[in-house]
Design an enzyme around this catalytic site. Structure first.
Site, PDB file in Angstrom:
ATOM      1  N   HIS A  34      -3.756  -5.523   0.929  1.00  0.00           N
ATOM      2  CA  HIS A  34      -3.090  -5.896   2.189  1.00  0.00           C
ATOM      3  C   HIS A  34      -3.204  -7.398   2.461  1.00  0.00           C
ATOM      4  O   HIS A  34      -4.201  -7.839   3.036  1.00  0.00           O
ATOM      5  CB  HIS A  34      -3.731  -5.144   3.353  1.00  0.00           C
ATOM      6  CG  HIS A  34      -3.499  -3.664   3.316  1.00  0.00           C
ATOM      7  ND1 HIS A  34      -2.384  -3.076   3.845  1.00  0.00           N
ATOM      8  CD2 HIS A  34      -4.232  -2.663   2.782  1.00  0.00           C
ATOM      9  CE1 HIS A  34      -2.436  -1.766   3.663  1.00  0.00           C
ATOM     10  NE2 HIS A  34      -3.550  -1.486   3.013  1.00  0.00           N
ATOM     11  N   GLU A  40      -1.388  -8.803   4.684  1.00  0.00           N
ATOM     12  CA  GLU A  40      -1.087  -8.950   6.114  1.00  0.00           C
ATOM     13  C   GLU A  40      -2.337  -8.905   6.984  1.00  0.00           C
ATOM     14  O   GLU A  40      -2.287  -9.236   8.164  1.00  0.00           O
ATOM     15  CB  GLU A  40      -0.068  -7.890   6.566  1.00  0.00           C
ATOM     16  CG  GLU A  40      -0.614  -6.476   6.781  1.00  0.00           C
ATOM     17  CD  GLU A  40      -0.727  -5.657   5.505  1.00  0.00           C
ATOM     18  OE1 GLU A  40      -0.863  -6.245   4.414  1.00  0.00           O
ATOM     19  OE2 GLU A  40      -0.710  -4.414   5.599  1.00  0.00           O
ATOM     20  N   CYS A  49       0.835  -1.199   0.000  1.00  0.00           N
ATOM     21  CA  CYS A  49       0.000   0.000   0.000  1.00  0.00           C
ATOM     22  C   CYS A  49       0.876   1.258   0.000  1.00  0.00           C
ATOM     23  O   CYS A  49       1.553   1.529  -0.979  1.00  0.00           O
ATOM     24  CB  CYS A  49      -0.974  -0.046   1.172  1.00  0.00           C
ATOM     25  SG  CYS A  49      -2.379   1.061   0.959  1.00  0.00           S
TER      26      CYS A  49
END
Lengths: 79, 231
Positions: B207, B209, B90
């Site tokens: 994302h 994560e 990002c």
């Protein structure tokens, strides 16, 4: 000495913000507005550099930080 | 067992996903250190440098522009030039583009709105270091959270990325079709992530994560961190 730097998006690059502003101007009934492109202005005060040295310094400032030359062009305005 | 992957997560003023990515990396078995942006050197033994998501320097000037000139970025550039691994997610992707470690630039979303939702993406190239735990063409769900995610580059650059298989992820629908309708932000060719020429630097807008726990949406991001941890 002061210099003004104007950074604008290259013509080939989409400018959704400019488009939105253009739409808003048109919705205000301002007849004659054809299109709007948004850019940035930097007023830089110089200390101890003039003439060609100032031009070279500001070119570096533009290339290294102020403009992303992938999508933006810049111009240094003289007073 | 060999030495665990040593990751350095860079922290800039305004970063806010460093905890998420550190957690995902630790879960996969990596050792993680958070590194402040004005450090001149990376911790000794760093295998992977991670640039987390967030809003470094308040997105002033251009997203990632000021962070890209931070002192720790010289060390990161050197690390990358030696073939070291770099991952930018990002805002981290935006910083890598501004720093010249990846080509192109991330522009304001086509629809002007900030997008915060889940998104399906297709794993394009299975790069040995980042995505080998995925199948080629696998459709995974990652989280989107960005206002400036439209990937733009010159035509010649896009052509080169496509020819060399450097498109890492592409926005697609649930069936894996990278259609215009499945393009959330106006990215050229639905590009969601790209590799460097040496395939050791990866930048992506979504994302992974945030998809490492069933409690918070799913596990689709785990294979990325497991691939890295096994690198």
């Amino acid at each position: 000495m002061k210099r003004r730097i104007v950074v604008t998006l290259k013509p080939s690059v989409l400018d959704p913000q400019g488009k939105a502003i253009e739409g808003a101007l048109k919705s205000l009934g301002l007849v004659g507005v054809a299109s709007v492109r948004q850019g940035k202005v930097f007023d830089v005060e110089l200390d101890g550099v003039e003439g060609e040295a100032a031009d070279a310094l500001l070119k570096q400032a533009c290339e290294k930080l102020l403009a992303n030359t992938v999508v933006e062009s810049y111009a240094v305005e003289h007073e | 067992m060999s030495k665990p992957l040593q990751a350095a997560v860079l922290l800039f003023p305004g970063s806010n996903r460093e905890g998420d990515v550190a957690r995902a990396l630790r879960q996969a078995g990596a050792r993680v250190e958070i590194v402040w942006h004005n450090c001149d050197e990376l911790p000794e033994g760093t295998d992977l440098v991670v640039l987390p998501g967030g809003f470094s320097y308040g997105d002033y000037l251009r997203c990632g522009a000021i962070a890209a000139r931070a002192r720790v970025m010289d060390a990161t550039r050197e690390h990358a030039s030696r073939g070291g691994l770099v991952l930018g997610i990002c805002n981290g992707f935006q910083i890598l583009c501004e720093a010249g470690l990846l080509p192109g630039v991330l522009m304001r979303n086509k629809g002007l709105k900030f997008i915060g939702r889940m998104q399906t993406v297709r794993v394009e190239t299975v790069a040995p270091l980042f995505t080998r735990r995925y199948r080629p063409g696998q459709v995974v769900t990652y989280a989107l959270a960005h206002g400036e995610g439209a990937y733009v580059a010159e035509d010649a650059v896009i052509e080169e990325l496509e020819q060399d298989g450097r498109v890492a992820f592409r926005y697609c629908d649930a069936a894996g079709v990278a259609s215009e309708a499945a393009n959330p932000n106006g990215s050229i060719n639905n590009i969601a992530g790209v590799y460097s020429a040496g395939f050791n630097v990866l930048g992506l807008m979504p994302h992974p994560e945030n998809l490492v726990d069933t409690l918070t949406g799913g596990l689709d991001g785990r294979p990325l961190f497991e691939s890295l941890a096994a690198a």
